[in-house]
Scaffold this active site. Structure first.
Site, PDB file in Angstrom:
ATOM      1  N   HIS A 173      -2.555   1.283   1.192  1.00 49.97           N
ATOM      2  CA  HIS A 173      -2.343   2.720   1.147  1.00 49.97           C
ATOM      3  C   HIS A 173      -2.735   3.321   2.497  1.00 49.97           C
ATOM      4  O   HIS A 173      -3.853   3.124   2.982  1.00 49.97           O
ATOM      5  CB  HIS A 173      -3.135   3.345   0.008  1.00 49.97           C
ATOM      6  CG  HIS A 173      -2.604   2.969  -1.333  1.00 49.97           C
ATOM      7  ND1 HIS A 173      -3.401   2.840  -2.453  1.00 49.97           N
ATOM      8  CD2 HIS A 173      -1.338   2.686  -1.745  1.00 49.97           C
ATOM      9  CE1 HIS A 173      -2.642   2.501  -3.497  1.00 49.97           C
ATOM     10  NE2 HIS A 173      -1.394   2.407  -3.085  1.00 49.97           N
ATOM     11  N   HIS A 308      -9.606  -0.949  -0.936  1.00 47.37           N
ATOM     12  CA  HIS A 308      -9.056   0.399  -1.039  1.00 47.37           C
ATOM     13  C   HIS A 308     -10.193   1.400  -0.898  1.00 47.37           C
ATOM     14  O   HIS A 308     -11.364   1.055  -0.856  1.00 47.37           O
ATOM     15  CB  HIS A 308      -8.379   0.604  -2.397  1.00 47.37           C
ATOM     16  CG  HIS A 308      -7.063  -0.102  -2.539  1.00 47.37           C
ATOM     17  ND1 HIS A 308      -5.853   0.530  -2.406  1.00 47.37           N
ATOM     18  CD2 HIS A 308      -6.780  -1.408  -2.799  1.00 47.37           C
ATOM     19  CE1 HIS A 308      -4.872  -0.340  -2.576  1.00 47.37           C
ATOM     20  NE2 HIS A 308      -5.407  -1.521  -2.817  1.00 47.37           N
ATOM     21  N   GLU A 381     -12.770  -0.633  -4.478  1.00 46.73           N
ATOM     22  CA  GLU A 381     -12.628   0.757  -4.070  1.00 46.73           C
ATOM     23  C   GLU A 381     -13.914   1.131  -3.348  1.00 46.73           C
ATOM     24  O   GLU A 381     -14.987   1.193  -3.947  1.00 46.73           O
ATOM     25  CB  GLU A 381     -12.391   1.661  -5.277  1.00 46.73           C
ATOM     26  CG  GLU A 381     -11.088   1.410  -6.022  1.00 46.73           C
ATOM     27  CD  GLU A 381      -9.880   2.020  -5.328  1.00 46.73           C
ATOM     28  OE1 GLU A 381     -10.065   2.690  -4.276  1.00 46.73           O
ATOM     29  OE2 GLU A 381      -8.756   1.843  -5.832  1.00 46.73           O
TER      30      GLU A 381
END
Length: 431
Positions: A173, A308, A381
């Site tokens: 991303h 992420h 994350e």
């Protein structure tokens, strides 16, 4: 661990039901404020209240909305005005989070986050400093022609030895720049520690480590290098037959692609899965690299982390189903995933849980790597835990601290890469 399994109130149930009834109205609509070649207008983060279960959060994602952050009874999303109006028409309650517009968020200094070019320059410098430990390979090119680089770190790195391989991927991303810093941190820790740190020395003598610092270089450049961040998530590949730009690479993998309401068919959505599995140029490059690590029909990569931001979570498959097990994922597999996930989370203070405890996703890298390739695959994350810590753009003064926070977890994964089932005492059965 399922930290969000609380009783849903009748009011919230009615809200979710209203959203599901109206879902047909949202078909074909997306949550990307605009995806034109000139880029999106100002968007910001919003809190969506009244959502305290995975099923309610999944109902929201089925409108094409990407969830940035899960809170005990709400979620945070990034959206523009049109998306906010659409979600409110579906019965959702939203409130703006002040100071979270992409235009408001800037690095503390231009050098806080490595640019794409600076990332490659640092990799080349480390390779020159440690030529016996580091090799690099261009495994393919992005849609716009940028190199996607895989860095190998191992004793005798130029030789393909019969050793367990571990893969670290980053920056699927675009706006998640802290993950690229994590890649550089891992590269520097491993190389500087070889010969001086007994644990790292032993691991590099017996493992081959692959680091892909940016799986989405076009998106990274687009998000970072215009003078202010754009809050861009996807790649920069046009959608055939549309003026819209970008595929969510982490919904584009060829395992249960588009199966279960965990991605969007709308090109305007932040979670647009693409017209077909592996249609994303960058997805195909990384997938081909992984498939190429099969030697004699045996996959050499045994373990993986996809980094992420944000949320401080350790996640594992499956994402496409709420069930703890599924086809190709036995109770013993699930127990090994959970045990190693919890041990890694114990080292960095993250919350460990199955991916679908948050909400359903399909076509993710974790599900593909396990379901198709048999690789123990996790998502980390990273920092911050919430939007108040900077969201996707935490200040530069936390980079060193927050990347170092994962050093122990990286080493744990390397140690168990020879046989993850060893963590549950089942090595004699499976290894």
């Amino acid at each position: 661990m399922r930290p969000f399994s609380r009783t849903t109130s009748a009011r919230r149930a009615r809200t979710a039901a209203a959203a599901l009834v109206a879902l047909a109205l949202a078909a074909g609509l997306g949550t990307q404020a605009t995806a034109s070649p000139s880029g999106p207008p100002t968007v910001q983060q919003w809190e969506v209240t009244g959502l305290d279960s995975a099923t309610e959060r999944t109902a929201l994602t089925r409108t094409g909305t990407a969830i940035d952050e899960v809170r005990p009874d709400s979620v945070v999303i990034t959206a523009g005005d049109a998306d906010v109006r659409r979600l409110r028409s579906l019965g959702y309650e939203l409130s703006a989070l002040p100071g979270t517009s992409a235009a408001d968020v800037r690095p503390t200094a231009p050098s806080d986050y490595h640019t794409y070019a600076a990332t490659l320059a640092e990799i080349n410098a480390v390779r020159a400093q440690y030529p016996s430990l580091v090799t690099t390979r261009v495994i393919g090119r992005s849609y716009q022609g940028r190199d996607i680089v895989a860095v190998k770190v191992s004793a005798n790195a130029a030789t393909d030895e019969a050793e367990p391989e571990v893969l670290f991927t980053h920056n699927q991303h675009a706006r998640e720049h802290l993950t690229v810093e994590m890649a550089l941190r891992t590269l520097n820790v491993l190389t500087s520690g070889y010969g001086s740190n007994a644990r790292i020395t032993q691991l590099l003598n017996s493992r081959e480590v692959w680091i892909i610092p940016s799986a989405n270089p076009d998106g990274k450049v687009y998000d970072q290098e215009s003078g202010s961040f754009r809050s861009w998530r996807k790649n920069r590949q046009p959608t055939p037959g549309s003026s819209l730009i970008g595929t969510d690479l982490n919904r584009n993998w060829n395992y249960r692609w588009g199966c279960c309401g965990g991605s969007s068919s709308s090109p305007g959505s932040e979670t647009y899965r693409g017209p077909s599995a592996e249609s994303g140029t960058e997805t195909r490059v990384v997938a081909d690299f992984v498939r190429g690590r099969r030697v004699g029909g045996v996959q050499q990569i045994t373990a993986h982390i996809d980094f992420h931001t944000y949320g401080e979570l350790v996640l594992w498959p499956y994402g496409y189903t709420y069930n703890r097990t599924g086809p190709g994922l036995t109770a013993d597999d699930a127990a090994a995933f959970e045990a190693l996930g919890e041990e890694m989370a114990g080292s960095n203070g993250y919350t460990p849980q199955q991916s679908s405890d948050l909400y359903i996703t399909d076509g993710s890298i974790n599900d593909w790597l396990w379901g198709d390739q048999g690789i123990f695959s996790y998502t980390f994350e990273m920092y911050p835990r919430g939007a108040s810590g900077g969201g996707f753009y935490p200040p530069g003064n936390v980079i060193a601290r927050e990347t170092a926070r994962n050093d122990a977890a990286v080493l744990l994964l390397l140690e168990y890469a020879d046989c993850v089932y060893r963590i549950t005492g089942q090595e004699d059965t499976y290894c």
